[in-house]
Write an enzyme that holds these catalytic residues in place. Structure first.
Site, PDB file in Angstrom:
ATOM      1  CB  THR A 152      42.164  23.809  47.795  1.00  0.00           C
ATOM      2  OG1 THR A 152      41.571  22.778  48.594  1.00  0.00           O
ATOM      3  CG2 THR A 152      41.680  23.647  46.344  1.00  0.00           C
ATOM      4  N   GLY A 154      34.108  18.806  54.294  1.00  0.00           N
ATOM      5  CA  GLY A 154      34.311  20.010  55.100  1.00  0.00           C
ATOM      6  C   GLY A 154      33.633  21.232  54.530  1.00  0.00           C
ATOM      7  CD  GLU A 185      42.339  15.168  54.476  1.00  0.00           C
ATOM      8  OE1 GLU A 185      42.275  16.382  54.243  1.00  0.00           O
ATOM      9  OE2 GLU A 185      41.595  14.329  53.929  1.00  0.00           O
ATOM     10  CG  HIS A 197      42.649  25.753  57.143  1.00  0.00           C
ATOM     11  ND1 HIS A 197      43.398  24.633  57.451  1.00  0.00           N
ATOM     12  CD2 HIS A 197      42.417  25.698  55.806  1.00  0.00           C
ATOM     13  CE1 HIS A 197      43.590  23.940  56.331  1.00  0.00           C
ATOM     14  NE2 HIS A 197      43.013  24.563  55.323  1.00  0.00           N
ATOM     15  NE  ARG A 204      37.670  41.040  63.389  1.00  0.00           N
ATOM     16  CZ  ARG A 204      36.500  41.649  63.647  1.00  0.00           C
ATOM     17  NH1 ARG A 204      35.939  41.508  64.841  1.00  0.00           N
ATOM     18  NH2 ARG A 204      35.904  42.363  62.706  1.00  0.00           N
ATOM     19  CG  HIS A 239      38.648  18.542  47.184  1.00  0.00           C
ATOM     20  ND1 HIS A 239      39.662  19.041  47.982  1.00  0.00           N
ATOM     21  CD2 HIS A 239      38.256  19.567  46.403  1.00  0.00           C
ATOM     22  CE1 HIS A 239      39.877  20.315  47.666  1.00  0.00           C
ATOM     23  NE2 HIS A 239      39.048  20.663  46.703  1.00  0.00           N
ATOM     24  CG  ASP A 240      35.048  20.976  45.700  1.00  0.00           C
ATOM     25  OD1 ASP A 240      35.601  21.295  44.633  1.00  0.00           O
ATOM     26  OD2 ASP A 240      35.158  21.628  46.766  1.00  0.00           O
ATOM     27  NE  ARG A 294      45.457  23.156  52.592  1.00  0.00           N
ATOM     28  CZ  ARG A 294      45.724  22.379  51.561  1.00  0.00           C
ATOM     29  NH1 ARG A 294      46.984  22.251  51.132  1.00  0.00           N
ATOM     30  NH2 ARG A 294      44.760  21.709  50.937  1.00  0.00           N
ATOM     31  CG  HIS A 351      44.997  19.302  54.739  1.00  0.00           C
ATOM     32  ND1 HIS A 351      44.730  18.790  53.476  1.00  0.00           N
ATOM     33  CD2 HIS A 351      46.317  19.567  54.742  1.00  0.00           C
ATOM     34  CE1 HIS A 351      45.838  18.748  52.766  1.00  0.00           C
ATOM     35  NE2 HIS A 351      46.814  19.203  53.502  1.00  0.00           N
ATOM     36  CG  ASN A 404      38.487  19.103  56.481  1.00  0.00           C
ATOM     37  OD1 ASN A 404      38.632  20.201  57.022  1.00  0.00           O
ATOM     38  ND2 ASN A 404      39.416  18.546  55.743  1.00  0.00           N
TER      39      ASN A 404
HETATM   40  C1  LIG Z   1      42.665  16.696  50.768  1.00  0.00           C
HETATM   41  C2  LIG Z   1      41.418  17.452  50.520  1.00  0.00           C
HETATM   42  O1  LIG Z   1      40.832  17.397  49.471  1.00  0.00           O
HETATM   43  C3  LIG Z   1      40.875  18.241  51.605  1.00  0.00           C
HETATM   44  O2  LIG Z   1      40.775  17.443  52.708  1.00  0.00           O
HETATM   45  C4  LIG Z   1      41.729  19.376  52.036  1.00  0.00           C
HETATM   46  O3  LIG Z   1      41.713  19.460  53.432  1.00  0.00           O
HETATM   47  C5  LIG Z   1      41.203  20.650  51.533  1.00  0.00           C
HETATM   48  O4  LIG Z   1      42.067  21.641  52.032  1.00  0.00           O
HETATM   49  P1  LIG Z   1      41.508  23.102  52.289  1.00  0.00           P
HETATM   50  O5  LIG Z   1      40.431  23.003  53.327  1.00  0.00           O
HETATM   51  O6  LIG Z   1      42.741  23.860  52.716  1.00  0.00           O
HETATM   52  O7  LIG Z   1      40.956  23.561  50.942  1.00  0.00           O
HETATM   53  N1  LIG Z   2      39.623  14.943  52.138  1.00  0.00           N
HETATM   54  C1  LIG Z   2      38.536  15.834  51.822  1.00  0.00           C
HETATM   55  C2  LIG Z   2      38.193  16.648  53.013  1.00  0.00           C
HETATM   56  O1  LIG Z   2      38.653  16.366  54.117  1.00  0.00           O
HETATM   57  C3  LIG Z   2      37.274  17.790  52.890  1.00  0.00           C
HETATM   58  O2  LIG Z   2      37.285  18.345  51.619  1.00  0.00           O
HETATM   59  P1  LIG Z   2      36.193  19.492  51.353  1.00  0.00           P
HETATM   60  O3  LIG Z   2      34.846  18.896  51.647  1.00  0.00           O
HETATM   61  O4  LIG Z   2      36.510  20.629  52.276  1.00  0.00           O
HETATM   62  O5  LIG Z   2      36.364  19.848  49.891  1.00  0.00           O
END
Ligand SMILES: CC(=O)[C@@H](O)[C@H](O)COP(=O)(O)O
Ligand SMILES: NCC(=O)COP(=O)(O)O
EC number: 2.6.99.2
Length: 253
Positions: free
Chosen positions: A111, A225, A81, A57, A25, A202-203, A52, A50, A14
Site C-alpha cells: 500500500t 477508503g 491517484e 482492485h 469472483r 491514508h488510514d 495500480r 488508485h 476512495n
Molecule cells: C495514496 C493512499 O494513501 C491511498 O489513496 C491509496 O489508494 C491506498 O492504496 P490501497 O487501497 O491499494 O491500499
Molecule cells: N489518499 C488516501 C485515500 O484515497 C484512501 O486511503 P485509505 O482511507 O484507504 O487508507
C-alpha cells in the site's frame, strides 16, 4: 464561529476496496459505480480511485465507468491517484479528472507508505505536473508531514499536497497522539505558507478524523477508503458517508 458547509473539508470516498471484493469472483458485484453513486447521493463531495498497475482492485474499466458516472455529478470531484511514471498519466490524458494525486508507489507495493522527496524528485516531476496543469487538472503531491519539504512542492508546480496520514492514525490512542497531530498541523501550516492547498489521507477513520479535521488548518479534502468502506459493510454506504460528513461537521462548526 459557524463554518459554512462550503468551507468545510470535502470528503472524497476512495472505492478501491469495493473493487478488491468485486475482483474475487467473476460476477461484477459489488459494483464500483453503484458504490460511488450511493456515496455521492449521501453527500460525498468526490470519488477517489488508485488504479495500480497490477489492477489488484481498481481496473482501467472502472476508471472509465466512473468518469462517465461523474458526468452526472458536475459538482463532485474525480481524484485519480497513482505514480505518474507508471500508468497515472494515461488516465489523466484520457479523462482529465479535477485532480490527479501523484503517489511515489512501486509497482507491487503493498500500500502507499511514503511521500515524494525533494530535491531528488523535483526535476522528473516538473514536466508531468506542468502537463497536468496544461490539461486543466489540479495536481496534488502525496507528501510526508515535513514542513521543510513544502516550499519545494510548491516550486515544482503542485497546486496541493496530500499529507500521508498513516503515522497519525497509527499514533491514535497512544501517548504520541498529540505530538503527531502537532506535526501535521505544522506541516499543513507550512504548506499554506508556501501557497499550497492541503489534502490528507491514508488510514483516516471515524476514530481519528475529528481531531484531525479540527486541528489541521486549511484542510480542503480528505480522501478516505479503507475504514469508510469497512464501515459501509456494517451500516451501508449512505450511513457510512453520513457518519463521516457528520464527523467533519462536528469538528468544523
Ligand atoms: C495514496 C493512499 O494513501 C491511498 O489513496 C491509496 O489508494 C491506498 O492504496 P490501497 O487501497 O491499494 O491500499
Ligand atoms: N489518499 C488516501 C485515500 O484515497 C484512501 O486511503 P485509505 O482511507 O484507504 O487508507
Amino acid at each position: 464561529m459557524t463554518t459554512s458547509a462550503s468551507s468545510r473539508t470535502a470528503l472524497s470516498v476512495n472505492v478501491n476496496k469495493v473493487a478488491l471484493v468485486r475482483n474475487t469472483r467473476h460476477l461484477g458485484i459489488p459494483s464500483v459505480t453503484r458504490a460511488a453513486q450511493l456515496c455521492l447521493e449521501a453527500g460525498a463531495q468526490g470519488i477517489t480511485v488508485h488504479p495500480r498497475p497490477d489492477e489488484r482492485h481498481i481496473r482501467a474499466s472502472d476508471v472509465a465507468e466512473l468518469h462517465e458516472l461523474l458526468k452526472q455529478w458536475p459538482e463532485a470531484e474525480y481524484n485519480i491517484e497513482g505514480n505518474p511514471f507508471h500508468n497515472l498519466m494515461d488516465f489523466v490524458r484520457a479523462y482529465r479528472p479535477q485532480q490527479a494525486t501523484f503517489v511515489p508507489d512501486g509497482q507491487d507495493q503493498f500500500t502507499s507508505d511514503h511521500g515524494w522527496s525533494f530535491p531528488q524528485d523535483a526535476e522528473r516531476l516538473a514536466p508531468l505536473i506542468a502537463e497536468c496543469r496544461a490539461l486543466g487538472v489540479r495536481v496534488s503531491l502525496f507528501m510526508d508531514p515535513v514542513p521543510e519539504q513544502m516550499a519545494a512542492a510548491k516550486a515544482v508546480g503542485a497546486d496541493r499536497v496530500e499529507l500521508y496520514t498513516e503515522p497519525y492514525a497509527a499514533a491514535w490512542g497512544t501517548p504520541a497522539q498529540a505530538q503527531q497531530l502537532e506535526a501535521y498541523r505544522a506541516a499543513a501550516q507550512a504548506a499554506l505558507d508556501a501557497g499550497l492547498g492541503v489534502n490528507a489521507g491514508h488510514d483516516l477513520s471515524l476514530d481519528n478524523l475529528g481531531a484531525f479535521a479540527a486541528g489541521v488548518p486549511g484542510l480542503l479534502e480528505v480522501s478516505i477508503g479503507h475504514a469508510l468502506i469497512g464501515g459501509a459493510l456494517e451500516r451501508g454506504y449512505a450511513g457510512a458517508v453520513q457518519a463521516y460528513l457528520q464527523c467533519i461537521a462536528s469538528a468544523q462548526p
